[in-house]
Structures are given as C-alpha cells and as structure tokens.
Design an enzyme around this catalytic site. Structure first.
Site, PDB file in Angstrom:
ATOM      1  N   ASP A 274       0.803  -1.229   0.000  1.00 24.76           N
ATOM      2  CA  ASP A 274       0.000   0.000   0.000  1.00 24.76           C
ATOM      3  C   ASP A 274       0.837   1.281   0.000  1.00 24.76           C
ATOM      4  O   ASP A 274       0.346   2.344  -0.329  1.00 24.76           O
ATOM      5  CB  ASP A 274      -0.952   0.016   1.214  1.00 24.76           C
ATOM      6  CG  ASP A 274      -0.238  -0.255   2.533  1.00 24.76           C
ATOM      7  OD1 ASP A 274       0.997  -0.360   2.532  1.00 24.76           O
ATOM      8  OD2 ASP A 274      -0.918  -0.381   3.569  1.00 24.76           O
ATOM      9  N   HIS A 275       2.111   1.191   0.358  1.00 25.96           N
ATOM     10  CA  HIS A 275       2.926   2.402   0.503  1.00 25.96           C
ATOM     11  C   HIS A 275       3.667   2.777  -0.779  1.00 25.96           C
ATOM     12  O   HIS A 275       3.560   3.881  -1.272  1.00 25.96           O
ATOM     13  CB  HIS A 275       3.966   2.200   1.617  1.00 25.96           C
ATOM     14  CG  HIS A 275       3.445   2.360   3.002  1.00 25.96           C
ATOM     15  ND1 HIS A 275       2.496   1.547   3.542  1.00 25.96           N
ATOM     16  CD2 HIS A 275       3.760   3.250   3.982  1.00 25.96           C
ATOM     17  CE1 HIS A 275       2.238   1.929   4.778  1.00 25.96           C
ATOM     18  NE2 HIS A 275       2.988   2.962   5.070  1.00 25.96           N
TER      19      HIS A 275
ATOM     20  N   ASP B 112       3.900  -1.348  11.321  1.00 29.09           N
ATOM     21  CA  ASP B 112       3.464  -0.007  10.980  1.00 29.09           C
ATOM     22  C   ASP B 112       2.858   0.605  12.232  1.00 29.09           C
ATOM     23  O   ASP B 112       2.076  -0.055  12.929  1.00 29.09           O
ATOM     24  CB  ASP B 112       2.427  -0.046   9.850  1.00 29.09           C
ATOM     25  CG  ASP B 112       2.178   1.343   9.308  1.00 29.09           C
ATOM     26  OD1 ASP B 112       2.706   1.656   8.228  1.00 29.09           O
ATOM     27  OD2 ASP B 112       1.479   2.120   9.986  1.00 29.09           O
TER      28      ASP B 112
ATOM     29  N   ARG C 174      -0.380  12.650  10.237  1.00 29.20           N
ATOM     30  CA  ARG C 174       0.948  13.203  10.555  1.00 29.20           C
ATOM     31  C   ARG C 174       1.228  14.428   9.690  1.00 29.20           C
ATOM     32  O   ARG C 174       0.996  14.385   8.489  1.00 29.20           O
ATOM     33  CB  ARG C 174       2.042  12.163  10.304  1.00 29.20           C
ATOM     34  CG  ARG C 174       1.993  11.080  11.333  1.00 29.20           C
ATOM     35  CD  ARG C 174       3.156  10.123  11.290  1.00 29.20           C
ATOM     36  NE  ARG C 174       3.016   9.277  12.459  1.00 29.20           N
ATOM     37  CZ  ARG C 174       3.332   7.999  12.509  1.00 29.20           C
ATOM     38  NH1 ARG C 174       3.846   7.395  11.461  1.00 29.20           N
ATOM     39  NH2 ARG C 174       3.154   7.316  13.634  1.00 29.20           N
TER      40      ARG C 174
ATOM     41  N   SER D 218       6.707   6.974  12.938  1.00 29.01           N
ATOM     42  CA  SER D 218       6.745   5.723  12.176  1.00 29.01           C
ATOM     43  C   SER D 218       7.550   4.639  12.873  1.00 29.01           C
ATOM     44  O   SER D 218       8.554   4.900  13.531  1.00 29.01           O
ATOM     45  CB  SER D 218       7.365   6.015  10.810  1.00 29.01           C
ATOM     46  OG  SER D 218       7.931   4.852  10.266  1.00 29.01           O
TER      47      SER D 218
ATOM     48  N   ARG E  66       9.336   2.549  11.309  1.00 32.28           N
ATOM     49  CA  ARG E  66      10.378   2.096  10.369  1.00 32.28           C
ATOM     50  C   ARG E  66      11.675   1.737  11.093  1.00 32.28           C
ATOM     51  O   ARG E  66      12.324   2.596  11.708  1.00 32.28           O
ATOM     52  CB  ARG E  66      10.609   3.156   9.279  1.00 32.28           C
ATOM     53  CG  ARG E  66      10.974   4.522   9.781  1.00 32.28           C
ATOM     54  CD  ARG E  66      10.905   5.580   8.671  1.00 32.28           C
ATOM     55  NE  ARG E  66       9.530   5.934   8.359  1.00 32.28           N
ATOM     56  CZ  ARG E  66       9.145   7.078   7.818  1.00 32.28           C
ATOM     57  NH1 ARG E  66      10.032   7.999   7.500  1.00 32.28           N
ATOM     58  NH2 ARG E  66       7.870   7.331   7.577  1.00 32.28           N
TER      59      ARG E  66
HETATM   60  C1  MIC Z   1       3.899   6.286   8.400  1.00 34.73           C
HETATM   61  O1  MIC Z   1       2.728   6.591   8.434  1.00 34.73           O
HETATM   62  O2  MIC Z   1       4.802   7.029   8.844  1.00 34.73           O
HETATM   63  C2  MIC Z   1       4.293   4.948   7.795  1.00 34.73           C
HETATM   64  C3  MIC Z   1       4.967   5.220   6.521  1.00 34.73           C
HETATM   65  O3  MIC Z   1       3.133   4.209   7.550  1.00 34.73           O
HETATM   66  C4  MIC Z   1       5.197   4.223   8.791  1.00 34.73           C
HETATM   67  C5  MIC Z   1       5.787   2.986   8.277  1.00 34.73           C
HETATM   68  C6  MIC Z   1       6.965   3.197   7.369  1.00 34.73           C
HETATM   69  O4  MIC Z   1       7.753   4.109   7.614  1.00 34.73           O
HETATM   70  O5  MIC Z   1       7.093   2.420   6.424  1.00 34.73           O
HETATM   71  C7  MIC Z   1       4.536   3.907  10.135  1.00 34.73           C
HETATM   72  O6  MIC Z   1       3.571   4.528  10.502  1.00 34.73           O
HETATM   73  O7  MIC Z   1       5.056   3.063  10.890  1.00 34.73           O
HETATM   74 FE1  SF4 Z   2      -0.092   4.766   5.039  1.00 33.27          FE
HETATM   75 FE2  SF4 Z   2       1.163   5.428   7.289  1.00 33.27          FE
HETATM   76 FE3  SF4 Z   2      -0.263   7.233   5.936  1.00 33.27          FE
HETATM   77 FE4  SF4 Z   2      -1.494   5.290   7.185  1.00 33.27          FE
HETATM   78  S1  SF4 Z   2      -0.278   6.893   8.121  1.00 33.27           S
HETATM   79  S2  SF4 Z   2      -1.939   6.003   5.145  1.00 33.27           S
HETATM   80  S3  SF4 Z   2      -0.086   3.589   6.940  1.00 33.27           S
HETATM   81  S4  SF4 Z   2       1.602   6.214   5.252  1.00 33.27           S
END
Ligand code: MIC
Ligand code: SF4
Length: 645
Positions: A65-66, A120, A380, A539, A541
């Site tokens: 999805d990313h 995630d 975010r 995140s 990550r």
């Molecule tokens: C996000 O919303 O910051 C992400 C991208 O979904 C991350 C995961 C990632 O960095 O791949 C998260 O929320 O953990």
């Molecule tokens: Fe995707 Fe993270 Fe954004 Fe949710 S917050 S839509 S999991 S990038």
C-alpha cells in the site's frame, strides 16, 4: 496494572509470562500480524534468516500500500518478492490497489479480543474493533510470525471517558485531535488508552478506528474501544458477524488516569504545522488561504468519510484556487462509490481521484507548492513529510477538508450553510475477498537485485570510543531520521538508503550525517547520536535504527526515547541511554568525544552508565546515564542485535 479494564482482560487472556502486578514488562501471545511493503521486505528477509518454514500465527497478512509509484523497478521488485515469499511462508497477500493495510485489516480480518502486531505504527487502528493492536519494528513482527511472544511494557491505563454526542459537522477526528491537545505527543510511552462511557455507543466502528488510528500520535502502546452492539453491526455489514464477541470493562474498572471528553461540546479542530498536537479550533484559523486539500489515508479514507464528501459536493464545485485529491482507503470503498454514483459526484465537483493506498500521506506525490497551505485528513504533519521543505501542513476531519475545498480557506463547516449529509452505511459492504491471495507454496521466491541483505552488526565493543555525530532537539521523529518521500523506494537497499539519514539537517555545502559518520568509523571510532525529549516519535520504520547502525552508530542518548524506536535500536544492537540529569544535554556539542569504558560490563539491569565527555577545548566531564533495558534486551544489545542471537 489497573483492574477490571478491557485491556487487562485481553492481556490476561494472552499472557505468556510476567506478572502485571510487579513486572515492568509482559510477554503476550500474538494471534495475528500484518506487514506493509515499505517495512515488509526487511521483515520477510529477517523471517527467512530465522529459517522459519511457515508462520505460526492464526493469521498473517502482507499488504502492499505504501510504495506504489513504480518510478523505476524497485517498487515492483519489492511487490514480487513480497507476493512470492508470502506464498511460501503461509501469509495472505494483499496486492497493490487492494487498499491500506489498517483499513483492510479492520474491514476483513480484525476480531474483537484478539492480539495483532504490525510493522506499521498505525496498527492500533484495530483497537476500534476491540483488539489489542500494536505497532512494532519489522524484526519484532518477523519474530511474532515465527511464533514468539511479543514484549510490551506493563501498561498504565488511561481511561478516556466519552460523554454526550457529536454535533453535526464535528467528527471522530476532532475527538482524537482534542485528546492530542490534552495528552500531547510526548510523555505517554508505555500507556494504553481505553475508551469508555456513554458517548462510545454513538460512535460507529469506522469512527472509533479513526480515533485509535491517530492515537499512535500520542506515543502510547495502543488504544482500544469496547466491542459492543456497534461492533456487531459493523461485522454484520462486513458479512462476518460470526467474528463478533462482546467485550467491555467492568463497571467498577480502575484506571491509572481518567480524561473526560464531552462530545457534545467539541468543536471542529485542526492540528497545525508541524506536529499532530499543535491544536487550534478551525474558527481560530478562519480565513487562512488553502492551496491544497487531500482526503484519504488510514485515518479518514473510509466509506462514511468519502460518502459524506460526495453528498455535500453533489452539484457544487470546489474553489478554483484549490487542488483537491482523494485517495480511497480500500478497493471495497472505491467499488461502492463507483456502484452508487458517488464517485461521479466527486469527480464532477473537481476532485482528482488518486490510487487506493497511502499516496501523499507518505510523500508519494502531491507535494504542495512552496509557501502554500495544505489541508489533509491524514494523521501526521511532520515538517517536510509532504515532500515540500518548509511545508505548512494541517490535519483535519473530512468535514473541515470539505469546507476548505469549497471556500479556498479555513472555514468552520458549520458556517457553510449546507445541511449535514445523513450518510447511511451500506447494509452490506462490498466484501469481495477475491483479490486477497491465499498462500500456495511451491513456486519459489522471486528476489531481484534491488533487494539487499539486512545488515548485521558487530558485538558491542568493550570500550565505545564515541564521537557525537549529531545533536538534535525535542520530538525528533523517525521521518527526520529516515526520510520517506522520494527515498521511500530505497527501503530494501540499506547502503543506498543510509546516505540520507538525517537528510533534513544537512546544510548546503557541508558534509552529510552519513559522510560524518563514515569519517568517524574510518578513524576507528564509534558514532553517537544525541537527542532530547521524545526521540524517535512516529513511524515504526526500523530503518531509523538499521541505517544508523550500518553507518557505525553505537549509542543513542536522549532525555526520552519512544517505545517502537527504542525496541528497534535494541534489535539492531544500538545502545539506548537516557540522561540521568537532563541538564547534561546542554553540555554536549556536535563533534565532542563521548567515550564509555567497559560498556558491556556497565550495562546490567537497572544500572547507571558513566561516559566521559571531552569537548573541543579539551575540558572533560563525566556524564551519568540510565537505560531502559531488561535482561533480555541487554543480551541482545551486547550481542550486536537480534540477528546475532
Ligand atoms: C507512516 O505513516 O509514517 C508509515 C509510513 O506508515 C510508517 C511505516 C513506514 O515508515 O514504512 C509507520 O507509521 O510506521
Ligand atoms: Fe499509510 Fe502510514 Fe499514511 Fe497510514 S499513516 S496512510 S499507513 S503512510
């Protein structure tokens, strides 16, 4: 742990070891896991390294999805690896275009009373359906897939008592924005939020999921709602009422802290740049010009949100100064909007329909113009996350997004003079699971050359000959440490991705963090990172630990380190230390030497650790740190991380 709460009941039913009354950490059994592609490739490489033939969970799902732009072969290479490794390891695969992991998991797989961990940080979305759903690093998810229990800090339970009923045009998003204004994004590590009170019954599961999803921004372990008649109704509409179990706290449950929110007095709110807890009412912002409006993400990409927009926009046009993008959260949602004609109404109003998935929420396209305001229904708004340096990103409900799209400025939706759409959830959601791929092994794993090996650390040296490579301030997020956006496609290639660690702090013409860290390593020394309060927010990550580790970082010292990031540091053999006296943070300057003699011996459960700071002028100072590590954590960190154990 507080008694009679819903959290206590679910944890008790999953407890593997640890006594909630006296231990600081508990091991719990994990029923389900989820991964997404941007963290998933590492997680499955790690699972392969563990030589696990098949996952041991009740259900594991791998979502794509990313990383879906496919700008170059990297993304699709990742997808093919994920698809084929899932088939071999017994994991359900959700291909690109199916939807965002959290929304799909809630719709199709979540079950009240179960435990879920996901690679995630927004995995707590599942709390909307009465699950204990927790975000973690990829390695921890790989371990859970291999059947190992997961460690959580024994939680303090914050009871959030909801009373009253939301007024028209005020939304579930405003509930979590209000809570963020109270609890903020820092100081909540180790807590779990549990919702209770009369106001709960009027919130549908998707509304609850908006609240638990963005609860991640509080820095808590997770958030959870009871499972009640509304949960049954949601599961019935998803054609899986058999998954329903009723679950709620005892009437006399005790919470460690209670926060009360009267829904009937809430206003439309916005999180202002650049933190989800920088909350103002929309009326305070009224009149600020808006250049872009984006609706979607795992927070607000559901049927109700988009149907509300379509109904309000029918026959209207968006403001000419605004670009208006919509990324539906899941294929079923898009299918339903196609079938009932609402998609046509959105398009006619001027919406740009984006691919189902995370998209602009993680900087995959739609970066705003310099110096313009972007209004998003996401969770975010960290500086630069949109892909534009110095961005002015506001987080709002779909209702506030609608008002901004129509008027071209911040407008309280109650001032639009439009009747609040009476959105009816469909009797039966489109619940066609045909696009999920059930695992059938035997075809082999496809791994193209853009997918490298997860790097392995050395054991912790006897003496850490540290040099401070960077000193940063409060609330440094893992987005600051490891940028996503255009670099997201490098997630499977650690040497390339490591070049952009802390990129946002690189000054023009000066060496980058990666270059400075390499110089320290080449001089036979060890890199140290100094953070302040709430280091590693956001995140999950694990690249925010793996890439610094790859560059030779051995110690991260801060006033406080957030839960998921702390676990990731330990998993990859970086020592997390906490300043005993916060004033010592001030004494340190970038480039100073910070050495630790006999560090492995200094690190025992509950011990203090002493380092020697030598400044550029030759002055020397002893600095004392504490550490948050259990006996097992210490074993891991001394070995140089889990992959060495
Ligand atoms: C996000 O919303 O910051 C992400 C991208 O979904 C991350 C995961 C990632 O960095 O791949 C998260 O929320 O953990
Ligand atoms: Fe995707 Fe993270 Fe954004 Fe949710 S917050 S839509 S999991 S990038």
């Amino acid at each position: 742990m507080a008694k009679g709460t819903l959290v206590q009941k679910i944890i008790a039913a999953h407890l593997v070891s640890g006594d909630p009354a006296k231990d600081s950490q508990l091991l719990i059994k994990i029923d389900q896991t989820l991964t997404q592609d941007a963290t998933g490739t590492m997680a499955y490489l790690e699972l392969e390294a563990m030589k696990t033939p098949k996952v041991a969970t009740e259900l594991s799902v791998s979502y794509v999805d990313h990383n879906m732009m496919q700008n170059g072969p990297e993304n699709r290479n990742d997808h093919l690896y994920l698809q084929t490794v899932a088939a071999e390891k017994g994991v359900v695969f959700s291909p690109p275009g199916n939807g965002i992991c959290h929304q799909l998991h809630l719709e199709r797989f979540g079950k009240p009373g179960k435990t879920l961990i996901g690679s995630d940080s927004h995995t707590p979305t599942g709390g909307g359906i009465g699950m204990i759903a927790i975000g973690a690093g990829g390695l921890d998810v790989a371990l859970a897939m291999a059947g190992q229990p997961f460690t959580i800090p024994t939680p303090k339970i914050v009871g959030v008592k909801l009373t009253g009923k939301l007024r028209p045009w005020v939304a579930a998003k405003d509930v979590i924005l209000k809570l963020l204004s109270i609890l903020t994004t820092k100081g909540n590590v180790g807590s779990i939020v549990e919702y209770f009170g009369d106001g709960v019954k009027d919130l549908s599961v998707p509304q609850r999921a908006t609240i638990t999803n963005m609860g991640a921004e509080l820095g808590v372990t997770t958030s959870v709602f009871p499972s009640d008649e509304r949960t049954r109704e949601f599961l019935r509409r998803q054609n899986r009422e058999a998954d329903f179990t009723e679950l709620c706290a005892d009437a006399d449950a005790e919470y460690d802290r209670v926060v009360e929110i009267d829904l009937s007095t809430l206003d439309a709110l916005a999180a202002c740049p650049s933190s989800p807890d920088n909350i103002k009412t929309v009326r305070e912002l009224a009149g600020i010009k808006v250049g872009q409006v984006l609706v979607g993400s795992c927070t607000n990409g559901g049927y109700r949100d988009l149907a509300m927009l379509a109904m309000a926009l029918k026959g209207r046009k968006i403001h000419p100064d605004v670009t208006f993008g919509i990324a539906p959260g899941s294929r079923p949602v898009l299918e339903m909007l196609c079938a009932n004609g609402m998609l046509g109404d959105l398009v006619a109003a001027g919406a740009r329909i984006l691919e189902v998935g995370c998209g602009p929420c993680i900087g995959q396209g739609q970066s705003p113009a310099d110096g313009t305001v972007t209004v998003r229904t996401f969770n975010r708004n960290f500086a630069g996350r949109s892909g534009t340096k110095g961005d002015q990103s506001y987080l709002v409900s779909p209702e506030v997004a609608l008002a901004a799209a129509l008027t071209g400025e911040f407008t309280d939706p109650r001032d639009l003079g439009i009747a609040y759409p009476d959105v009816r959830e469909p009797e039966l959601y489109t619940s066609d699971d045909a696009h999920f791929q059930m695992p059938v092994p035997g075809k082999g794993i496809i791994r193209k050359p853009t997918i490298g090996e997860p790097p392995v650390n050395d054991a912790l040296p006897q003496n850490v000959n540290g040099v401070v490579v960077i000193k940063v301030g409060d609330k440094i997020t893992t987005d600051h440490i490891m940028p996503a956006g255009v670099h997201l496609k490098l997630r499977s290639n650690i040497p390339a991705y490591s070049k952009v660690v802390f990129e946002c702090f690189t000054e023009a013409g000066k060496p980058s963090f990666a270059e400075r860290a390499a110089a320290v390593r080449d001089a036979g020394k060890h890199g140290v990172i100094i953070g302040r309060d709430s280091y590693g927010q956001g995140s999950s990550r694990e690249h925010a630990a793996i890439c610094p580790m790859y560059l030779g970082i051995k110690v991260v010292a801060a006033l406080a380190i957030e839960r998921i990031h702390r676990a990731n540091l330990i998993n990859f053999g970086i020592v997390p230390l906490i300043f005993k006296d916060p004033a010592d943070y001030e004494a340190i300057t970038e480039g100073d030497a910070l050495t630790f003699e006999n560090l492995p011996a200094q690190l025992t459960p509950g011990s203090e650790v002493t380092g020697t700071l030598t400044a550029a002028d030759g002055s020397v100072k002893k600095i004392v740190f504490t550490h948050p590590m259990s006996e097992n954590d210490l074993k891991l960190v001394k070995a140089g991380g889990r992959l060495n154990c």
